[in-house]
Design a protein around this motif. Structure first.
Motif, PDB file in Angstrom:
ATOM      1  N   LEU A 161     -39.426  35.481 -58.327  1.00 39.11           N
ATOM      2  CA  LEU A 161     -40.403  36.283 -57.590  1.00 39.11           C
ATOM      3  C   LEU A 161     -40.804  35.608 -56.282  1.00 39.11           C
ATOM      4  O   LEU A 161     -40.876  36.263 -55.236  1.00 39.11           O
ATOM      5  CB  LEU A 161     -41.646  36.551 -58.449  1.00 39.11           C
ATOM      6  CG  LEU A 161     -42.776  37.307 -57.770  1.00 39.11           C
ATOM      7  CD1 LEU A 161     -42.308  38.692 -57.338  1.00 39.11           C
ATOM      8  CD2 LEU A 161     -43.967  37.413 -58.693  1.00 39.11           C
ATOM      9  N   GLU A 162     -41.032  34.319 -56.303  1.00 39.72           N
ATOM     10  CA  GLU A 162     -41.438  33.625 -55.077  1.00 39.72           C
ATOM     11  C   GLU A 162     -40.331  33.699 -54.030  1.00 39.72           C
ATOM     12  O   GLU A 162     -40.609  33.871 -52.838  1.00 39.72           O
ATOM     13  CB  GLU A 162     -41.805  32.166 -55.358  1.00 39.72           C
ATOM     14  CG  GLU A 162     -42.338  31.464 -54.125  1.00 39.72           C
ATOM     15  CD  GLU A 162     -42.908  30.091 -54.408  1.00 39.72           C
ATOM     16  OE1 GLU A 162     -43.504  29.520 -53.480  1.00 39.72           O
ATOM     17  OE2 GLU A 162     -42.775  29.589 -55.534  1.00 39.72           O
ATOM     18  N   ASP A 163     -39.077  33.602 -54.452  1.00 38.77           N
ATOM     19  CA  ASP A 163     -37.962  33.716 -53.510  1.00 38.77           C
ATOM     20  C   ASP A 163     -37.950  35.100 -52.861  1.00 38.77           C
ATOM     21  O   ASP A 163     -37.734  35.228 -51.654  1.00 38.77           O
ATOM     22  CB  ASP A 163     -36.624  33.473 -54.206  1.00 38.77           C
ATOM     23  CG  ASP A 163     -36.485  32.055 -54.726  1.00 38.77           C
ATOM     24  OD1 ASP A 163     -37.175  31.152 -54.200  1.00 38.77           O
ATOM     25  OD2 ASP A 163     -35.687  31.847 -55.651  1.00 38.77           O
ATOM     26  N   ARG A 164     -38.195  36.137 -53.662  1.00 34.87           N
ATOM     27  CA  ARG A 164     -38.211  37.501 -53.119  1.00 34.87           C
ATOM     28  C   ARG A 164     -39.380  37.690 -52.155  1.00 34.87           C
ATOM     29  O   ARG A 164     -39.246  38.338 -51.114  1.00 34.87           O
ATOM     30  CB  ARG A 164     -38.274  38.524 -54.253  1.00 34.87           C
ATOM     31  CG  ARG A 164     -37.000  38.543 -55.092  1.00 34.87           C
ATOM     32  CD  ARG A 164     -36.948  39.734 -56.033  1.00 34.87           C
ATOM     33  NE  ARG A 164     -38.101  39.900 -56.888  1.00 34.87           N
ATOM     34  CZ  ARG A 164     -38.242  39.396 -58.102  1.00 34.87           C
ATOM     35  NH1 ARG A 164     -37.282  38.651 -58.625  1.00 34.87           N
ATOM     36  NH2 ARG A 164     -39.331  39.627 -58.815  1.00 34.87           N
ATOM     37  N   ILE A 165     -40.521  37.101 -52.487  1.00 31.66           N
ATOM     38  CA  ILE A 165     -41.683  37.186 -51.584  1.00 31.66           C
ATOM     39  C   ILE A 165     -41.384  36.461 -50.276  1.00 31.66           C
ATOM     40  O   ILE A 165     -41.678  36.977 -49.191  1.00 31.66           O
ATOM     41  CB  ILE A 165     -42.955  36.634 -52.261  1.00 31.66           C
ATOM     42  CG1 ILE A 165     -43.429  37.600 -53.351  1.00 31.66           C
ATOM     43  CG2 ILE A 165     -44.068  36.400 -51.236  1.00 31.66           C
ATOM     44  CD1 ILE A 165     -44.595  37.096 -54.177  1.00 31.66           C
ATOM     45  N   ASN A 166     -40.785  35.276 -50.349  1.00 29.90           N
ATOM     46  CA  ASN A 166     -40.434  34.529 -49.134  1.00 29.90           C
ATOM     47  C   ASN A 166     -39.489  35.339 -48.249  1.00 29.90           C
ATOM     48  O   ASN A 166     -39.632  35.352 -47.019  1.00 29.90           O
ATOM     49  CB  ASN A 166     -39.801  33.188 -49.486  1.00 29.90           C
ATOM     50  CG  ASN A 166     -40.806  32.192 -50.003  1.00 29.90           C
ATOM     51  OD1 ASN A 166     -42.010  32.346 -49.824  1.00 29.90           O
ATOM     52  ND2 ASN A 166     -40.316  31.161 -50.664  1.00 29.90           N
ATOM     53  N   ASP A 167     -38.515  36.005 -48.857  1.00 30.66           N
ATOM     54  CA  ASP A 167     -37.581  36.826 -48.090  1.00 30.66           C
ATOM     55  C   ASP A 167     -38.314  37.970 -47.391  1.00 30.66           C
ATOM     56  O   ASP A 167     -38.047  38.276 -46.226  1.00 30.66           O
ATOM     57  CB  ASP A 167     -36.484  37.403 -48.991  1.00 30.66           C
ATOM     58  CG  ASP A 167     -35.530  36.334 -49.511  1.00 30.66           C
ATOM     59  OD1 ASP A 167     -35.484  35.235 -48.920  1.00 30.66           O
ATOM     60  OD2 ASP A 167     -34.833  36.616 -50.506  1.00 30.66           O
ATOM     61  N   GLU A 168     -39.251  38.593 -48.098  1.00 29.54           N
ATOM     62  CA  GLU A 168     -40.011  39.689 -47.510  1.00 29.54           C
ATOM     63  C   GLU A 168     -40.889  39.189 -46.356  1.00 29.54           C
ATOM     64  O   GLU A 168     -41.013  39.863 -45.333  1.00 29.54           O
ATOM     65  CB  GLU A 168     -40.871  40.372 -48.579  1.00 29.54           C
ATOM     66  CG  GLU A 168     -41.487  41.660 -48.116  1.00 29.54           C
ATOM     67  CD  GLU A 168     -42.173  42.433 -49.224  1.00 29.54           C
ATOM     68  OE1 GLU A 168     -43.016  43.289 -48.890  1.00 29.54           O
ATOM     69  OE2 GLU A 168     -41.881  42.192 -50.414  1.00 29.54           O
ATOM     70  N   VAL A 169     -41.470  38.007 -46.500  1.00 35.21           N
ATOM     71  CA  VAL A 169     -42.291  37.427 -45.432  1.00 35.21           C
ATOM     72  C   VAL A 169     -41.433  37.204 -44.191  1.00 35.21           C
ATOM     73  O   VAL A 169     -41.851  37.525 -43.070  1.00 35.21           O
ATOM     74  CB  VAL A 169     -42.952  36.106 -45.881  1.00 35.21           C
ATOM     75  CG1 VAL A 169     -43.597  35.397 -44.699  1.00 35.21           C
ATOM     76  CG2 VAL A 169     -43.973  36.357 -46.962  1.00 35.21           C
ATOM     77  N   ARG A 170     -40.217  36.692 -44.371  1.00 31.56           N
ATOM     78  CA  ARG A 170     -39.326  36.441 -43.231  1.00 31.56           C
ATOM     79  C   ARG A 170     -38.997  37.741 -42.497  1.00 31.56           C
ATOM     80  O   ARG A 170     -38.940  37.776 -41.268  1.00 31.56           O
ATOM     81  CB  ARG A 170     -38.055  35.749 -43.698  1.00 31.56           C
ATOM     82  CG  ARG A 170     -38.273  34.298 -44.050  1.00 31.56           C
ATOM     83  CD  ARG A 170     -36.963  33.588 -44.416  1.00 31.56           C
ATOM     84  NE  ARG A 170     -37.258  32.327 -45.061  1.00 31.56           N
ATOM     85  CZ  ARG A 170     -37.279  32.123 -46.374  1.00 31.56           C
ATOM     86  NH1 ARG A 170     -36.968  33.096 -47.204  1.00 31.56           N
ATOM     87  NH2 ARG A 170     -37.576  30.945 -46.867  1.00 31.56           N
ATOM     88  N   VAL A 171     -38.779  38.808 -43.245  1.00 27.87           N
ATOM     89  CA  VAL A 171     -38.488  40.108 -42.632  1.00 27.87           C
ATOM     90  C   VAL A 171     -39.697  40.589 -41.835  1.00 27.87           C
ATOM     91  O   VAL A 171     -39.564  41.043 -40.691  1.00 27.87           O
ATOM     92  CB  VAL A 171     -38.084  41.147 -43.710  1.00 27.87           C
ATOM     93  CG1 VAL A 171     -38.051  42.547 -43.136  1.00 27.87           C
ATOM     94  CG2 VAL A 171     -36.737  40.778 -44.325  1.00 27.87           C
TER      95      VAL A 171
END
Length: 92
Positions: free
Chosen positions: A47-57
């Motif tokens: 989940l944290e990896d997916r959140i980090n990816d969304e933040v980068r976008v």
């Protein structure tokens, strides 16, 4: 994800084994149960990896504005990540 998939598999096996030993659960198909527990663990741990990816976008879309205003990328990353964690009710 901070753990290897092999370790997550080990955790899933140990969890099922412990629950069976404590007579909390009973199953005729332990391999299938272990697989489902492992899938759940991987989903939660990534989940944290997916959140980090969304933040980068999100920050990528506002990159020009951030440069113009002099906003710090690391600070904005933390703020957006905290907001998304609250939105998803995640504990990071």
């Amino acid at each position: 994800m901070i753990f290897s998939k092999e370790y997550v598999g080990y955790l899933a096996r140990q969890t099922v084994k412990g629950l069976e030993a404590a007579k909390v659960i009973r199953t005729d198909k332990p391999a299938r149960l272990i697989e489902k527990v492992q899938e759940g663990l991987i989903d939660e741990l990534s989940l944290e990896d997916r959140i980090n990816d969304e933040v980068r976008v999100i920050l990528g879309a506002f990159q020009d504005d951030m440069v113009k205003t002099g906003a710090s990328y690391p600070e904005m990353f933390k703020k957006v990540k905290n907001e998304l964690a609250r939105k998803y009710k995640a504990v990071l």
